[in-house]
Scaffold this active site. Structure first.
Site, PDB file in Angstrom:
ATOM      1  N   CYS A  31      -7.928  -9.906  27.899  1.00  0.00           N
ATOM      2  CA  CYS A  31      -6.989 -10.164  26.802  1.00  0.00           C
ATOM      3  C   CYS A  31      -6.303  -8.893  26.318  1.00  0.00           C
ATOM      4  CB  CYS A  31      -7.744 -10.800  25.639  1.00  0.00           C
ATOM      5  SG  CYS A  31      -9.077  -9.770  24.970  1.00  0.00           S
ATOM      6  N   GLY A  67      -6.585   5.763  19.466  1.00  0.00           N
ATOM      7  CA  GLY A  67      -6.458   6.015  20.899  1.00  0.00           C
ATOM      8  C   GLY A  67      -7.773   5.973  21.643  1.00  0.00           C
ATOM      9  N   MET A  68      -8.886   6.056  20.926  1.00  0.00           N
ATOM     10  CA  MET A  68     -10.199   5.954  21.551  1.00  0.00           C
ATOM     11  C   MET A  68     -10.877   4.668  21.079  1.00  0.00           C
ATOM     12  SD  MET A  68     -10.420   8.455  23.609  1.00  0.00           S
ATOM     13  CE  MET A  68     -12.167   8.538  24.034  1.00  0.00           C
ATOM     14  N   ASP A  87     -14.538  -4.746  18.449  1.00  0.00           N
ATOM     15  CA  ASP A  87     -14.070  -5.294  19.722  1.00  0.00           C
ATOM     16  C   ASP A  87     -14.199  -6.806  19.667  1.00  0.00           C
ATOM     17  OD1 ASP A  87     -13.140  -5.386  22.359  1.00  0.00           O
ATOM     18  OD2 ASP A  87     -14.421  -3.728  22.985  1.00  0.00           O
ATOM     19  N   ASP A 110     -19.292   0.499  22.963  1.00  0.00           N
ATOM     20  CA  ASP A 110     -18.472   1.649  22.576  1.00  0.00           C
ATOM     21  C   ASP A 110     -19.286   2.694  21.812  1.00  0.00           C
ATOM     22  OD1 ASP A 110     -16.090   0.777  23.761  1.00  0.00           O
ATOM     23  OD2 ASP A 110     -15.625  -0.502  22.054  1.00  0.00           O
ATOM     24  N   GLY A 162     -19.641 -10.971   8.370  1.00  0.00           N
ATOM     25  CA  GLY A 162     -18.529 -11.040   9.306  1.00  0.00           C
ATOM     26  C   GLY A 162     -17.442 -11.952   8.795  1.00  0.00           C
ATOM     27  N   GLN A 163     -16.751 -12.588   9.722  1.00  0.00           N
ATOM     28  CA  GLN A 163     -15.643 -13.471   9.367  1.00  0.00           C
ATOM     29  C   GLN A 163     -15.569 -14.576  10.404  1.00  0.00           C
ATOM     30  OE1 GLN A 163     -13.800 -14.432   6.993  1.00  0.00           O
ATOM     31  NE2 GLN A 163     -11.725 -13.617   7.082  1.00  0.00           N
TER      32      GLN A 163
END
Length: 392
Positions: A31, A67-68, A87, A110, A162-163
């Site tokens: 995606c 960018g990371m 993510d 990550d 969370g959501q």
């Protein structure tokens, strides 16, 4: 490698034709917005980035931002840093419980690419498809949540909120946060000429899950049935699913033991895209050259039979919850690969030396004819099914 019984919708009082992957048109981390487009979209965020914090912290503490995949933000008090990532993905396998585990492992990855082994908190982001029936929602979503929760607990953390929203497609993701001292994370910018590149999971997950779905689509299956058997596909699918659900936590810890200089995880941009992104971050003038591609057994042949439509041989095939690509000192790399296989870390898993770091201009490439390492499935049995009554 543990295996899991195939998900049977009827066990959960669903129609036998139920497929989780039908609630999305894209799969896994496929995606992602293309890398070059994403960089342009983020330009406005990068303007004056961190300028406000400079008055408090100067340039003494390491930091990462736009960018990371992970941000590293020095906190105003105590010499600590906030390390955080977010993510999300779309369903890539039809087993809801395993999809929850994969989504959680993908979020945590990550942090692990930064050498962080402890996560202080997780949030879960969940989009429930408005195309699901009430029964499908009430049976499937608790399984996804249970899988996410179990993976978080395996990682030594917990989900505290969370959501949850309605959405045309199912969306699965989260936020992982930790507060670290500087010696608890490894900045991804210290590769030096002479380092070697190590990969901790095989490539080809996207191919494996795609061709598994082709078993039900005769016109697609007929294109590849001369190079792969149904048993090959089932084994590759099982291997891919278990690999995606496996945490990169052991590799993160070993990055410290063996003096890693930089790392990233391999997801939606493929191994080449992520290698290129990592190379751009290096402080030294280096380039990465990839010579070997470890690939799930038979998936390279499938990719070739499809005219390389997946981009697997070119390093552009998306992966979901892939392995870590780590820059290690040459003298440490073999020991890293031996150690990660040790039974002290559970089942033990392979890692491969796949390339080198040389003097260059912060680029990455795959040689014209890379060596394909066929990674055979490691089959054992272990019941990782949740108790149906506990989550339905």
């Amino acid at each position: 490698m543990s295996t899991r019984e195939s998900f049977n919708p009827e066990t959960y009082e669903l129609d036998k034709s139920f497929r989780l992957t039908r609630f999305t048109e894209l799969k896994g981390t496929g995606c992602k917005v293309p890398q070059d487009v994403l960089q342009k979209l983020l330009e406005s965020l990068q303007e004056n980035h961190f300028q406000e914090d400079e008055q408090f912290l100067g340039a003494v503490m390491p930091r990462l931002g736009i960018g990371m995949d992970t941000c590293v933000i020095p906190l105003r008090h105590g010499g600590l840093s906030l390390v955080q990532t977010t993510d999300y993905i779309y369903p890539i396998v039809d087993d809801p419980y395993m999809m929850g585990r994969i989504a959680c492992a993908n979020v945590l990855s990550d942090l692990y690419a930064m050498g962080v082994t402890e996560c202080d908190n997780m949030l879960m982001l969940l989009g429930v498809s408005n195309k699901m029936t009430d029964r499908e929602r009430d049976k499937v979503i608790p399984l996804i949540i249970q899988g996410f929760k179990d993976a978080a607990e395996e990682a030594g953390t917990s989900v505290t909120g969370g959501q949850t929203v309605l959405n045309p497609w199912i969306v699965l993701g989260g936020v992982a946060t930790t507060v670290c001292q500087p010696n608890e994370f490894i900045m991804p910018d210290n590769a030096v000429p002479g380092d070697v590149l190590v990969l901790t999971k095989p490539l080809g997950t996207q191919v494996a899950v795609a061709v598994h779905q082709w078993l039900d689509i005769p016109e697609k299956w007929n294109k590849i049935k001369l190079v792969v058997t149904q048993e090959d596909v089932e084994l590759a699918y099982q291997e891919a699913m278990m690999n995606m659900a496996r945490l990169n936590r052991t590799a993160a810890g070993l990055m410290h033991t063996f003096n890693a200089h930089a790392a990233t995880d391999i997801t939606g941009f493929g191994i080449l895209g992520h290698a290129q992104n990592l190379a751009k971050q290096q402080r030294n003038e280096v380039s990465f050259v990839i010579h070997n591609l470890p690939v799930l057994a038979k998936m390279a042949a499938v990719s070739k039979a499809c005219g390389n439509m997946f981009g697997l041989m070119h390093g552009t095939c998306p992966e979901t919850s892939g392995g870590l690509l780590i820059c290690l000192p040459r003298e440490q790399a073999a020991r890293f690969c031996a150690e990660i296989k040790s039974p002290k870390y559970g089942e033990g898993h392979q890692a491969w030396i796949i390339g080198i770091v040389e003097k260059g201009n912060r680029t990455a490439r795959i040689i014209d004819k890379p060596r394909i390492i066929e990674v055979a499935p490691q089959v054992a049995t272990q019941n990782v099914n949740p108790t149906p009554g506990a989550t339905s």
